[in-house]
Design an enzyme around this catalytic site. Structure first.
Site, PDB file in Angstrom:
ATOM      1  CE1 TYR A  21      41.337  77.990 -18.104  1.00  0.00           C
ATOM      2  CE2 TYR A  21      40.830  80.378 -17.522  1.00  0.00           C
ATOM      3  CZ  TYR A  21      40.559  79.034 -17.464  1.00  0.00           C
ATOM      4  OH  TYR A  21      39.398  78.764 -16.679  1.00  0.00           O
TER       5      TYR A  21
ATOM      6  CE  LYS B  99      37.991  78.375 -19.874  1.00  0.00           C
ATOM      7  NZ  LYS B  99      37.078  77.214 -20.076  1.00  0.00           N
TER       8      LYS B  99
ATOM      9  CB  THR C 111      37.374  73.386  -8.521  1.00  0.00           C
ATOM     10  OG1 THR C 111      38.057  74.176  -9.493  1.00  0.00           O
ATOM     11  CG2 THR C 111      35.925  73.783  -8.384  1.00  0.00           C
TER      12      THR C 111
END
Length: 278
Positions: free
Chosen positions: A173, A177, A206
């Site tokens: 990840y 990014k 979220t």
């Protein structure tokens, strides 16, 4: 190849300025009455930060295009569509559907901004969704402003692109990014007539961030909403990395032109889509 300006929203751009962690942006409320109506595409906008961004832009009177990976997901944005948004569908993990999404968007008309909001945390979809889809959509959708959503975790990313293969196995990840943040800088360098920004929305609660996230969800959409539409001077400087309306210094590799060029070559090889010069 030269794309026409998407609208009078972006009348001029300035050279990339020095980044400073002590530089706040003006309030997005300032001068709102002078902001022209914009047409803005937001990927992954049926929930979380993307949905909040869409709702805020609609509230300000802009024409918003909400995106979902399939028709079922798009139905969760019926309330936004009933308020004037337009819906488009395409699975960002599927290269053919990404190309199809670009065609759908072309049929809608001219765009003023694209906010690349969609993302996943891990798994086989990570490279296609977090990295390759933003690249392909950037290459295929002319617009005046481009906003990418990295993360503070990009600072732990690696510049080794050997894992950016057919499966993306080993590409983390953080790597994804870092790649998308450096891609933003490459776009700012290669396309001086287009505004490109990177916005870290923070670690917010979220579905992706989880309930333990400590940042403020109410602030997560504010910077990209402002950058997509504002005529204020700070919004018209390309190549910056933002967090909650403040300019920050990203990973040193972001501004490394050799790394940017290696990224572009790797993306083009993987997708068979070239980023045009404009």
């Amino acid at each position: 190849m030269r794309w026409p300006s998407a609208s009078s929203l972006c009348t001029a751009t300035e050279a990339r300025s020095d980044r400073s962690s002590a530089t706040p942006a003006p309030s997005p409320d300032h001068g709102r009455e002078e902001t022209p109506i914009a047409r803005v595409l937001i990927t992954g906008s049926t929930d979380g930060v993307g949905r909040a961004t869409a709702a805020a832009l609609l509230e300000d009177g802009h024409h918003v295009i909400v995106h979902a990976r399939n028709r079922q997901r798009l139905s969760t944005a019926d309330d936004l569509i009933s308020r004037g948004a337009t819906g488009v569908v395409g699975n960002l993990a599927d290269h053919a559907q990404v190309l199809g999404l670009a065609e759908q968007v072309h049929r809608i008309g001219r765009f003023d901004a694209v906010i690349h909001n969609a993302g996943v945390l891990a798994g086989p979809k990570l490279v296609p969704v977090n990295v390759l889809a933003p690249y392909v959509l950037t290459a295929r959708i002319p617009t005046a402003r481009l906003i990418y959503l990295p993360s503070s975790m990009h600072r732990g990313g690696r510049t080794d692109l050997s894992h950016l293969g057919d499966t993306g196995a080993g590409f983390s990840y953080s790597d994804s990014k870092l790649a998308v943040t450096a891609f933003m800088a490459a776009v700012a360098r290669r396309w001086p007539d287009v505004l490109a920004h990177a916005v870290d929305p923070g670690w917010v609660p979220t579905k992706m961030g989880g309930p333990s996230a400590s940042d403020d969800l109410a602030l997560a959409h504010v910077t990209q909403t402002w950058l997509a539409t504002s005529q204020e001077a700070d919004a018209l400087v390309s190549g910056r990395y933002w967090h909650h309306q403040r300019i920050e210094q990203p990973h040193p590799a972001v501004d490394d032109e050799s790394f940017q060029d290696r990224l572009l070559a790797a993306f083009a090889k993987r997708t068979r889509v070239e980023l045009p010069y404009i």
